[in-house]
Design an enzyme around this catalytic site. Structure first.
Site, PDB file in Angstrom:
ATOM      1  N   ASP A  12       0.761  -1.244  -0.108  1.00  0.00           N
ATOM      2  CA  ASP A  12       0.076  -0.073   0.113  1.00  0.00           C
ATOM      3  C   ASP A  12       0.709   1.208   0.176  1.00  0.00           C
ATOM      4  O   ASP A  12       0.332   2.048  -0.537  1.00  0.00           O
ATOM      5  CB  ASP A  12      -0.933   0.000   1.309  1.00  0.00           C
ATOM      6  CG  ASP A  12      -2.127  -0.996   1.127  1.00  0.00           C
ATOM      7  OD1 ASP A  12      -2.325  -1.383  -0.080  1.00  0.00           O
ATOM      8  OD2 ASP A  12      -2.624  -1.364   2.160  1.00  0.00           O
TER       9      ASP A  12
ATOM     10  N   ARG B  23       8.162  14.050  23.589  1.00  0.00           N
ATOM     11  CA  ARG B  23       7.209  15.007  24.560  1.00  0.00           C
ATOM     12  C   ARG B  23       5.833  15.182  23.609  1.00  0.00           C
ATOM     13  O   ARG B  23       5.707  15.284  22.701  1.00  0.00           O
ATOM     14  CB  ARG B  23       7.871  16.171  24.881  1.00  0.00           C
ATOM     15  CG  ARG B  23       8.237  16.867  23.867  1.00  0.00           C
ATOM     16  CD  ARG B  23       9.197  18.077  24.136  1.00  0.00           C
ATOM     17  NE  ARG B  23      10.577  17.737  24.925  1.00  0.00           N
ATOM     18  CZ  ARG B  23      11.163  18.542  25.532  1.00  0.00           C
ATOM     19  NH1 ARG B  23      11.050  20.007  25.621  1.00  0.00           N
ATOM     20  NH2 ARG B  23      12.450  18.035  26.101  1.00  0.00           N
TER      21      ARG B  23
ATOM     22  N   ARG C 215      -3.115  19.151  24.435  1.00  0.00           N
ATOM     23  CA  ARG C 215      -1.819  18.539  24.924  1.00  0.00           C
ATOM     24  C   ARG C 215      -1.924  17.188  24.473  1.00  0.00           C
ATOM     25  O   ARG C 215      -2.586  16.182  25.169  1.00  0.00           O
ATOM     26  CB  ARG C 215      -1.348  18.694  26.312  1.00  0.00           C
ATOM     27  CG  ARG C 215      -1.153  20.224  26.462  1.00  0.00           C
ATOM     28  CD  ARG C 215      -0.589  20.562  27.786  1.00  0.00           C
ATOM     29  NE  ARG C 215       0.838  20.111  28.023  1.00  0.00           N
ATOM     30  CZ  ARG C 215       1.384  19.274  28.765  1.00  0.00           C
ATOM     31  NH1 ARG C 215       0.548  18.324  29.301  1.00  0.00           N
ATOM     32  NH2 ARG C 215       2.544  18.854  28.637  1.00  0.00           N
TER      33      ARG C 215
ATOM     34  N   ASP D 258       0.218  13.697  21.841  1.00  0.00           N
ATOM     35  CA  ASP D 258       1.536  13.207  21.219  1.00  0.00           C
ATOM     36  C   ASP D 258       1.040  13.840  19.705  1.00  0.00           C
ATOM     37  O   ASP D 258       2.096  13.303  18.751  1.00  0.00           O
ATOM     38  CB  ASP D 258       1.462  11.851  21.142  1.00  0.00           C
ATOM     39  CG  ASP D 258       2.191  11.275  22.429  1.00  0.00           C
ATOM     40  OD1 ASP D 258       2.589  11.951  23.365  1.00  0.00           O
ATOM     41  OD2 ASP D 258       2.506   9.999  22.536  1.00  0.00           O
TER      42      ASP D 258
ATOM     43  N   TYR E  28      -2.978   4.369  10.057  1.00  0.00           N
ATOM     44  CA  TYR E  28      -2.531   4.611  11.122  1.00  0.00           C
ATOM     45  C   TYR E  28      -3.699   5.120  12.145  1.00  0.00           C
ATOM     46  O   TYR E  28      -3.667   4.748  13.329  1.00  0.00           O
ATOM     47  CB  TYR E  28      -1.537   5.802  11.087  1.00  0.00           C
ATOM     48  CG  TYR E  28      -0.798   6.292  12.113  1.00  0.00           C
ATOM     49  CD1 TYR E  28      -0.385   5.362  13.129  1.00  0.00           C
ATOM     50  CD2 TYR E  28      -0.093   7.655  11.867  1.00  0.00           C
ATOM     51  CE1 TYR E  28       0.487   5.893  14.268  1.00  0.00           C
ATOM     52  CE2 TYR E  28       0.652   8.038  13.197  1.00  0.00           C
ATOM     53  CZ  TYR E  28       0.986   7.321  14.306  1.00  0.00           C
ATOM     54  OH  TYR E  28       1.583   7.537  15.450  1.00  0.00           O
ATOM     55  N   ALA E  29      -4.825   5.579  11.482  1.00  0.00           N
ATOM     56  CA  ALA E  29      -5.985   6.137  12.233  1.00  0.00           C
ATOM     57  C   ALA E  29      -6.545   4.876  13.224  1.00  0.00           C
ATOM     58  O   ALA E  29      -6.944   5.269  14.231  1.00  0.00           O
ATOM     59  CB  ALA E  29      -6.633   6.883  11.522  1.00  0.00           C
ATOM     60  N   LEU E  30      -6.508   3.940  12.632  1.00  0.00           N
ATOM     61  CA  LEU E  30      -7.120   2.562  13.134  1.00  0.00           C
ATOM     62  C   LEU E  30      -6.253   2.408  14.268  1.00  0.00           C
ATOM     63  O   LEU E  30      -6.927   1.795  15.249  1.00  0.00           O
ATOM     64  CB  LEU E  30      -7.303   1.486  12.119  1.00  0.00           C
ATOM     65  CG  LEU E  30      -7.989   0.274  12.649  1.00  0.00           C
ATOM     66  CD1 LEU E  30      -9.571   0.739  12.957  1.00  0.00           C
ATOM     67  CD2 LEU E  30      -7.934  -0.888  11.410  1.00  0.00           C
ATOM     68  N   SER E  31      -5.065   2.160  14.182  1.00  0.00           N
ATOM     69  CA  SER E  31      -3.954   2.071  15.406  1.00  0.00           C
ATOM     70  C   SER E  31      -4.353   2.974  16.413  1.00  0.00           C
ATOM     71  O   SER E  31      -3.907   2.641  17.770  1.00  0.00           O
ATOM     72  CB  SER E  31      -2.597   2.016  14.851  1.00  0.00           C
ATOM     73  OG  SER E  31      -2.327   1.111  13.872  1.00  0.00           O
TER      74      SER E  31
END
Length: 293
Positions: free
Chosen positions: A72, A157, A174, A176, A189-192
């Site tokens: 992909d 951070r 605030r 990551d 990535y959004a699913l993870s």
């Protein structure tokens, strides 16, 4: 008469299996007397084919169909170029998951032949575009088929930012970082990060906070026509990174403004007949089959 006369070939570098499939495709397309153009990045790996080479933009303009061999990630990279010309893309899976590259290498001649004969399904996938402004001046851009992600970079951070949607203030956060994903990227990535799966026909985006400082912060699904504005907080000690599909990077500064919107051009993605999105989810995500199967 062939519907597609000129075929562009793109493949992932560094894989013997990818090269093997590309060589099979070159022989097959040659037997059908089609013109073939090779992505110039493959010049060293495919040195004895005698076919013309082209950089990605020229390949898109000259091809009636582009076949991507890889995972992909390979298709994501091609999509950002192919959407500008409207050139349709067909994926052969030589990666891991293969949500987008859905032809098995074992049936490449059969399935590609069906597509060349006009037996295929076509769909449109929208992309995102991101712009980073510093003191009112544009300092960086990125396109993405999957997602635009704001994150701290190599520094472990949290970052602080304010989120606006359609010029309306949503919240200060605030965390990551923040993932802004298309329906295509909702299974990546959004699913993870705990986000929902959006069907690819939806005109929607999902915003997924990454480890937010407040437990009440949850993924948010919004209209794809919305403009997202993220104000990077002045108090940030790190320089947050903005990435498109994890492949392009912009290093922002405290005080910068990130704008994300739906891109005007769309990717045309071909599938073999009988393509079933939910079957793909079952096989790739390990969902249970029907009882008794």
């Amino acid at each position: 008469m062939e519907q597609f006369k000129t075929i562009g070939l793109i493949g992932r570098l560094g894989s013997a299996k990818v090269i093997d499939t590309l060589e099979r495709l070159i022989r097959f397309l040659g037997e059908r007397q089609l013109d073939v153009i090779i992505d110039e990045s493959l010049a060293a790996a495919l040195s004895d084919h005698g076919l013309p080479l082209a950089e990605r933009e020229a390949l898109a303009e000259r091809s009636d169909l582009v076949i991507v061999v890889g995972g992909d990630g390979s298709l994501l990279g091609a999509a950002r170029t192919m959407c500008r010309t409207g050139t349709p893309v067909l994926g052969v899976n030589r990666g891991r998951l293969g949500f987008l590259t859905d032809i098995s290498p074992d049936e490449v001649e059969t399935r590609v032949g069906e597509v060349l004969d006009g037996n295929y399904e076509s769909e449109q996938r929208f992309l995102l575009e991101a712009e980073v402004y510093r003191d009112g001046e544009l300092v960086g851009t990125a396109d993405a088929l999957n997602d635009i992600v704001t994150h701290p970079g190599k520094v472990a951070r949290m970052i602080e930012f304010e989120l606006f949607i359609q010029n309306q203030f949503v919240y200060s956060q605030r965390s990551d970082g923040l993932i802004v994903a298309t329906p295509t990227g909702s299974t990546a990535y959004a699913l993870s990060g705990g986000g929902p799966i959006l069907h690819p026909k939806l005109e929607a985006m999902v915003l997924v906070p990454m480890f937010p400082h407040t437990l009440s912060s949850r993924p948010l699904v919004i209209d794809a026509a919305s403009e997202i504005r993220i104000h990077i907080g002045d108090a940030n000690e790190a320089d947050p990174h903005v990435s498109g599909d994890g492949q392009t990077q912009i290093v922002s500064k405290p005080g910068d403004v990130l704008i994300i919107r739906r891109k005007a051009q769309r990717l045309t993605l071909f599938h073999p007949l009988g393509h079933n999105y939910f079957e793909t989810c079952r096989s790739k995500l390990g969902w249970s089959s029907r009882m008794g199967d």
